[in-house]
Scaffold this motif. Structure first.
Motif, PDB file in Angstrom:
ATOM      1  N   GLY A  39       0.020  24.617 -30.812  1.00  0.00           N
ATOM      2  CA  GLY A  39      -0.013  26.004 -31.254  1.00  0.00           C
ATOM      3  C   GLY A  39      -1.119  26.272 -32.255  1.00  0.00           C
ATOM      4  N   ILE A  40      -1.543  25.237 -32.987  1.00  0.00           N
ATOM      5  CA  ILE A  40      -2.594  25.409 -34.001  1.00  0.00           C
ATOM      6  C   ILE A  40      -3.913  25.840 -33.360  1.00  0.00           C
ATOM      7  CG2 ILE A  40      -3.936  24.235 -35.787  1.00  0.00           C
ATOM      8  CD1 ILE A  40      -1.424  22.552 -36.375  1.00  0.00           C
ATOM      9  N   PRO A  41      -4.424  25.125 -32.331  1.00  0.00           N
ATOM     10  CA  PRO A  41      -5.648  25.628 -31.684  1.00  0.00           C
ATOM     11  C   PRO A  41      -5.437  26.975 -31.007  1.00  0.00           C
ATOM     12  CG  PRO A  41      -4.772  23.737 -30.480  1.00  0.00           C
ATOM     13  CD  PRO A  41      -4.043  23.801 -31.780  1.00  0.00           C
ATOM     14  N   GLY A  42      -4.195  27.312 -30.617  1.00  0.00           N
ATOM     15  CA  GLY A  42      -3.929  28.628 -30.051  1.00  0.00           C
ATOM     16  C   GLY A  42      -4.206  29.738 -31.050  1.00  0.00           C
ATOM     17  N   VAL A  43      -3.775  29.541 -32.291  1.00  0.00           N
ATOM     18  CA  VAL A  43      -4.048  30.518 -33.350  1.00  0.00           C
ATOM     19  C   VAL A  43      -5.546  30.595 -33.634  1.00  0.00           C
ATOM     20  CG1 VAL A  43      -3.705  31.051 -35.792  1.00  0.00           C
ATOM     21  CG2 VAL A  43      -1.778  30.267 -34.413  1.00  0.00           C
ATOM     22  N   LEU A  44      -6.206  29.449 -33.685  1.00  0.00           N
ATOM     23  CA  LEU A  44      -7.646  29.435 -33.954  1.00  0.00           C
ATOM     24  C   LEU A  44      -8.410  30.190 -32.870  1.00  0.00           C
ATOM     25  CD1 LEU A  44      -8.095  25.714 -35.118  1.00  0.00           C
ATOM     26  CD2 LEU A  44      -7.840  27.760 -36.533  1.00  0.00           C
ATOM     27  N   GLY A  61      -7.174  32.642 -31.055  1.00  0.00           N
ATOM     28  CA  GLY A  61      -6.875  34.051 -31.251  1.00  0.00           C
ATOM     29  C   GLY A  61      -7.739  34.675 -32.330  1.00  0.00           C
ATOM     30  N   ALA A  62      -7.931  33.958 -33.446  1.00  0.00           N
ATOM     31  CA  ALA A  62      -8.790  34.461 -34.528  1.00  0.00           C
ATOM     32  C   ALA A  62     -10.243  34.559 -34.065  1.00  0.00           C
ATOM     33  CB  ALA A  62      -8.678  33.547 -35.741  1.00  0.00           C
ATOM     34  N   LEU A  63     -10.673  33.589 -33.244  1.00  0.00           N
ATOM     35  CA  LEU A  63     -12.042  33.594 -32.739  1.00  0.00           C
ATOM     36  C   LEU A  63     -12.300  34.790 -31.832  1.00  0.00           C
ATOM     37  CD1 LEU A  63     -14.759  32.027 -32.494  1.00  0.00           C
ATOM     38  CD2 LEU A  63     -13.757  30.849 -30.513  1.00  0.00           C
ATOM     39  N   MET A  64     -11.281  35.223 -31.089  1.00  0.00           N
ATOM     40  CA  MET A  64     -11.438  36.338 -30.148  1.00  0.00           C
ATOM     41  C   MET A  64     -11.766  37.656 -30.849  1.00  0.00           C
ATOM     42  SD  MET A  64     -11.183  35.323 -27.002  1.00  0.00           S
ATOM     43  CE  MET A  64     -12.146  33.936 -27.594  1.00  0.00           C
ATOM     44  N   TYR A  65     -11.478  37.743 -32.147  1.00  0.00           N
ATOM     45  CA  TYR A  65     -11.783  38.965 -32.890  1.00  0.00           C
ATOM     46  C   TYR A  65     -13.253  39.347 -32.770  1.00  0.00           C
ATOM     47  CZ  TYR A  65      -7.594  40.272 -35.519  1.00  0.00           C
ATOM     48  OH  TYR A  65      -6.367  40.766 -35.882  1.00  0.00           O
ATOM     49  N   GLY A  66     -14.125  38.358 -32.732  1.00  0.00           N
ATOM     50  CA  GLY A  66     -15.554  38.649 -32.747  1.00  0.00           C
ATOM     51  C   GLY A  66     -16.248  38.492 -31.411  1.00  0.00           C
ATOM     52  N   VAL A  67     -15.489  38.271 -30.331  1.00  0.00           N
ATOM     53  CA  VAL A  67     -16.108  38.073 -29.019  1.00  0.00           C
ATOM     54  C   VAL A  67     -16.296  39.428 -28.335  1.00  0.00           C
ATOM     55  CG1 VAL A  67     -15.846  37.028 -26.743  1.00  0.00           C
ATOM     56  CG2 VAL A  67     -15.100  35.785 -28.783  1.00  0.00           C
ATOM     57  N   PRO A  68     -17.536  39.809 -27.990  1.00  0.00           N
ATOM     58  CA  PRO A  68     -17.783  41.102 -27.351  1.00  0.00           C
ATOM     59  C   PRO A  68     -17.027  41.236 -26.029  1.00  0.00           C
ATOM     60  CG  PRO A  68     -19.851  40.111 -28.088  1.00  0.00           C
ATOM     61  CD  PRO A  68     -18.788  39.056 -28.230  1.00  0.00           C
ATOM     62  N   PHE A  69     -16.518  42.446 -25.775  1.00  0.00           N
ATOM     63  CA  PHE A  69     -15.818  42.805 -24.539  1.00  0.00           C
ATOM     64  C   PHE A  69     -14.492  42.062 -24.353  1.00  0.00           C
ATOM     65  CE2 PHE A  69     -20.451  43.034 -23.627  1.00  0.00           C
ATOM     66  CZ  PHE A  69     -20.570  44.419 -23.612  1.00  0.00           C
ATOM     67  N   VAL A  70     -14.059  41.306 -25.366  1.00  0.00           N
ATOM     68  CA  VAL A  70     -12.746  40.661 -25.321  1.00  0.00           C
ATOM     69  C   VAL A  70     -11.919  41.230 -26.469  1.00  0.00           C
ATOM     70  CG1 VAL A  70     -11.452  38.505 -25.379  1.00  0.00           C
ATOM     71  CG2 VAL A  70     -13.671  38.579 -24.263  1.00  0.00           C
ATOM     72  N   GLY A  71     -12.230  40.795 -27.673  1.00  0.00           N
ATOM     73  CA  GLY A  71     -11.600  41.361 -28.856  1.00  0.00           C
ATOM     74  C   GLY A  71     -10.084  41.242 -28.847  1.00  0.00           C
ATOM     75  N   ARG A  72      -9.446  42.131 -29.601  1.00  0.00           N
ATOM     76  CA  ARG A  72      -8.008  42.057 -29.794  1.00  0.00           C
ATOM     77  C   ARG A  72      -7.232  42.364 -28.516  1.00  0.00           C
ATOM     78  NH1 ARG A  72     -11.116  43.535 -33.713  1.00  0.00           N
ATOM     79  NH2 ARG A  72     -10.597  43.488 -35.928  1.00  0.00           N
ATOM     80  N   LYS A  73      -7.634  43.435 -27.821  1.00  0.00           N
ATOM     81  CA  LYS A  73      -6.838  43.899 -26.673  1.00  0.00           C
ATOM     82  C   LYS A  73      -6.775  42.859 -25.571  1.00  0.00           C
ATOM     83  CE  LYS A  73      -6.245  47.719 -23.441  1.00  0.00           C
ATOM     84  NZ  LYS A  73      -6.608  49.115 -23.111  1.00  0.00           N
ATOM     85  N   TRP A  74      -7.906  42.400 -25.091  1.00  0.00           N
ATOM     86  CA  TRP A  74      -7.900  41.491 -23.948  1.00  0.00           C
ATOM     87  C   TRP A  74      -7.450  40.092 -24.335  1.00  0.00           C
ATOM     88  CZ3 TRP A  74      -7.492  43.793 -19.638  1.00  0.00           C
ATOM     89  CH2 TRP A  74      -8.056  45.052 -19.475  1.00  0.00           C
ATOM     90  N   ALA A  75      -7.591  39.728 -25.602  1.00  0.00           N
ATOM     91  CA  ALA A  75      -7.024  38.460 -26.066  1.00  0.00           C
ATOM     92  C   ALA A  75      -5.502  38.508 -25.955  1.00  0.00           C
ATOM     93  CB  ALA A  75      -7.443  38.185 -27.503  1.00  0.00           C
ATOM     94  N   MET A  76      -4.903  39.649 -26.309  1.00  0.00           N
ATOM     95  CA  MET A  76      -3.442  39.778 -26.214  1.00  0.00           C
ATOM     96  C   MET A  76      -2.984  39.899 -24.774  1.00  0.00           C
ATOM     97  SD  MET A  76      -2.158  42.014 -29.516  1.00  0.00           S
ATOM     98  CE  MET A  76      -3.328  43.376 -29.434  1.00  0.00           C
ATOM     99  N   VAL A  77      -3.737  40.610 -23.951  1.00  0.00           N
ATOM    100  CA  VAL A  77      -3.379  40.736 -22.535  1.00  0.00           C
ATOM    101  C   VAL A  77      -3.374  39.360 -21.859  1.00  0.00           C
ATOM    102  CG1 VAL A  77      -4.164  41.589 -20.287  1.00  0.00           C
ATOM    103  CG2 VAL A  77      -4.149  43.124 -22.262  1.00  0.00           C
ATOM    104  N   LEU A 130      -5.820  34.475 -38.473  1.00  0.00           N
ATOM    105  CA  LEU A 130      -5.795  33.050 -38.814  1.00  0.00           C
ATOM    106  C   LEU A 130      -4.607  32.698 -39.690  1.00  0.00           C
ATOM    107  CD1 LEU A 130      -7.439  30.488 -38.324  1.00  0.00           C
ATOM    108  CD2 LEU A 130      -8.692  30.974 -40.428  1.00  0.00           C
ATOM    109  N   LEU A 131      -4.052  33.695 -40.395  1.00  0.00           N
ATOM    110  CA  LEU A 131      -2.873  33.461 -41.221  1.00  0.00           C
ATOM    111  C   LEU A 131      -1.722  32.891 -40.396  1.00  0.00           C
ATOM    112  CD1 LEU A 131      -1.916  33.997 -44.201  1.00  0.00           C
ATOM    113  CD2 LEU A 131      -0.981  36.149 -43.372  1.00  0.00           C
ATOM    114  N   SER A 132      -1.669  33.254 -39.123  1.00  0.00           N
ATOM    115  CA  SER A 132      -0.589  32.787 -38.251  1.00  0.00           C
ATOM    116  C   SER A 132      -0.665  31.299 -37.957  1.00  0.00           C
ATOM    117  CB  SER A 132      -0.610  33.567 -36.931  1.00  0.00           C
ATOM    118  OG  SER A 132      -0.284  34.920 -37.136  1.00  0.00           O
TER     119      SER A 132
END
Length: 517
Positions: free
Chosen positions: A380-385, A387-403, A155-157
């Motif tokens: 870009g602001i909702p894009g960052v939000l 991305g931060a939300l994806m941290y806690g989404v099961p089976f998505v998380g960091r990797k698939w959010a970036m992909v 979220l810092l981004s």
């Protein structure tokens, strides 16, 4: 056990470890505060902390620091440092975007080549941005955010698109209004040339008629001075306590924890006596295992000869390649940073100019184009939000959010090269910046998690170095292509972003989120 064990052990959740007992003397207050989720057994003031067993001396101290900071919650100090580090992110993108916004007017008035402008712009902003990232990584990512609040790293981004929107909004107010002639055009509709390029008496772009870009930079300079005053006069950053532990500066680490606690209106229970109990327990181990066991050994570490200290410093770089899996992780992160910076540096440097030229071709005014910049970048602001939300989404998380975000960012760049209407220019640029912001928020938030605190600054700094190097080179290549084909830089940027997608797909999943020491 040395720091390299973090990569295999730290990826597991604490309850998954094989636990045995480890005993040390603690005061009743410290016992209560330092208790883990699984309450340690207590017998006459002796705490048996099963989570301590199997950890190196440094990791035991880092665990106590984690518990101390976690007990604060998101206190006043944490919010201050989050906000001020965010302002650093904002300044980074404020200037990076500003040069793209002033480039057409600046080049028109002074008459020099686009390559020279790009080189000066990228070199200056990368020097400034590297100082910002070093401050952010060492002060915030290196241990001042507990595991249950790691989404705040992503979220810092959000401050990055805020910086771009601020720069674009100020540019919208100044650049079109105070540009040469009618939005840079003469009375005949032709683009005014630099006065150094025409004979005396012919209409040209003069300084007095082209003050808009100067007003923009004056305003941004005032914002930068304000942020400097807030960060270096009003608020005092504390060094990362875990970094100090790595350096053997236990007393300074304890002092930092007490200063943070004081800012948060509480008392810290971590004392030198607690660290000394751990040191005494592991003293013989440290004597047997040399430089590796010396990490986190306090005064023992600081009193070692220069050669031994140098070995500890060099060991930080060796850890980046300590095994095949870790070397794979490190190389993939480096390549991801290289081509992430490759792609978004071309976008930040050249997309504003490409959009301006495309809009002129379909008779969209300069003022409307600068207005569209604001519309594009605010997304870009909702894009960052997200991305931060994806941290806690099961089976998505960091990797698939970036992909997903990197693939869609690359796709938008290729689509922009093939369509030219006002609606498509706005829509595809919104798509590009939305997913660029989402991707970078997750990448920048995750990278510090992938490494333990002793080498976190080293790992992030080297990755940033490769990225910054590529961000200087890629816009130069893009500017050369732009001279002959407006779509050339778009293909170049899009291809680079797809390299990021491929690297993230190859990234070991077990490193995408861990317990930090």
């Amino acid at each position: 056990m040395d720091v390299t064990s973090w990569f295999s052990k730290g990826q597991q959740q604490p309850h998954m470890r094989t636990r045995r007992s480890s005993s040390f003397e603690l005061s009743p207050e410290a016992v209560a505060l330092m208790a883990s989720d699984n309450e340690p057994a207590k017998d006459g003031g002796v705490a048996t902390d099963v989570e301590m067993e199997g950890l190196s001396l440094y990791e035991k101290k880092a665990l106590l620091v984690n518990r101390e900071l976690d007990s604060h919650g998101m206190g006043r100090y944490q919010w201050h440092i989050w906000g001020l580090c965010g302002l650093g992110y904002m300044i980074d993108l404020l200037y990076a975007q500003a040069f793209g916004l002033v480039a057409p007017a600046l080049q028109q008035e002074l008459g020099f080549s686009g390559n020279l402008l790009v080189l000066c712009k990228r070199t200056g902003t990368e020097i400034q941005a590297d100082s910002e990232y070093g401050n952010i990584f060492s002060s915030f990512n290196a241990g001042l955010c507990a595991g249950n609040r790691r989404f705040l790293l992503a979220l810092l981004s959000v401050f990055q698109p805020i910086g771009v929107v601020v720069a674009s909004g100020i540019a919208y107010g100044f650049v079109p209004k105070y540009a040469c002639g009618n939005g840079g055009l003469g009375t005949d509709g032709e683009k005014l040339a630099a006065c150094s390029k025409v004979v005396a008496g012919q209409p040209c772009c003069t300084k007095s008629s082209n003050m808009g870009w100067r007003y923009l930079l004056f305003t941004l300079g005032a914002i930068c001075l304000f942020v400097f005053f807030m960060r270096f006069v009003v608020f005092r950053f504390q060094e990362s306590p875990k970094y100090l532990l790595y350096r053997g500066e236990d007393k300074k680490a304890v002092r930092v924890l007490h200063n943070i606690a004081k800012t948060n209106g509480r008392r810290s229970a971590v004392t030198m006596e607690i660290f000394a109990a751990l040191t005494d327990e592991d003293e013989s181990v440290a004597a047997r295992n040399g430089a590796k066991a010396m990490i986190g050994a306090g005064d023992t570490q600081r009193q070692k000869p220069l050669k031994a200290k140098l070995m500890v410093e060099l060991s930080r770089y060796k850890i980046l390649f300590a095994s095949v899996a870790i070397a794979r992780l490190t190389i993939l992160i480096w390549v991801t940073y290289m081509f992430d910076y490759w792609g978004f540096s071309i976008a930040g440097s050249l997309l504003p100019k490409i959009l301006l030229e495309k809009d002129r071709a379909i008779e969209v005014s300069t003022a409307e184009t600068y207005r569209n910049y604001v519309i594009i970048y605010i997304c870009g602001i909702p894009g960052v939000l997200l991305g931060a939300l994806m941290y806690g989404v099961p089976f998505v998380g960091r990797k698939w959010a970036m992909v997903g975000s990197s693939a869609l960012m690359g796709a938008s760049l290729f689509l922009f090269s093939s369509i030219n209407t006002e609606a498509s220019n706005i829509g595809l640029n919104i798509m590009e910046y939305f997913f660029q912001s989402m991707f970078n928020s997750v990448l920048y938030g995750w990278t510090p998690e992938a490494y333990p605190a002793p080498i976190r600054g080293t790992a992030c700094g080297v990755a940033s170095f490769w990225g910054r190097l590529f961000s200087i080179v890629s816009p130069l290549i893009g500017a050369h292509l732009l001279a002959s084909n407006a779509n050339g830089p778009l293909y170049l940027a899009g291809a680079g972003v797809f390299v990021c997608t491929f690297c993230i797909l190859l990234m070991p999943t077990r490193y995408m989120g861990s317990k930090s020491f």
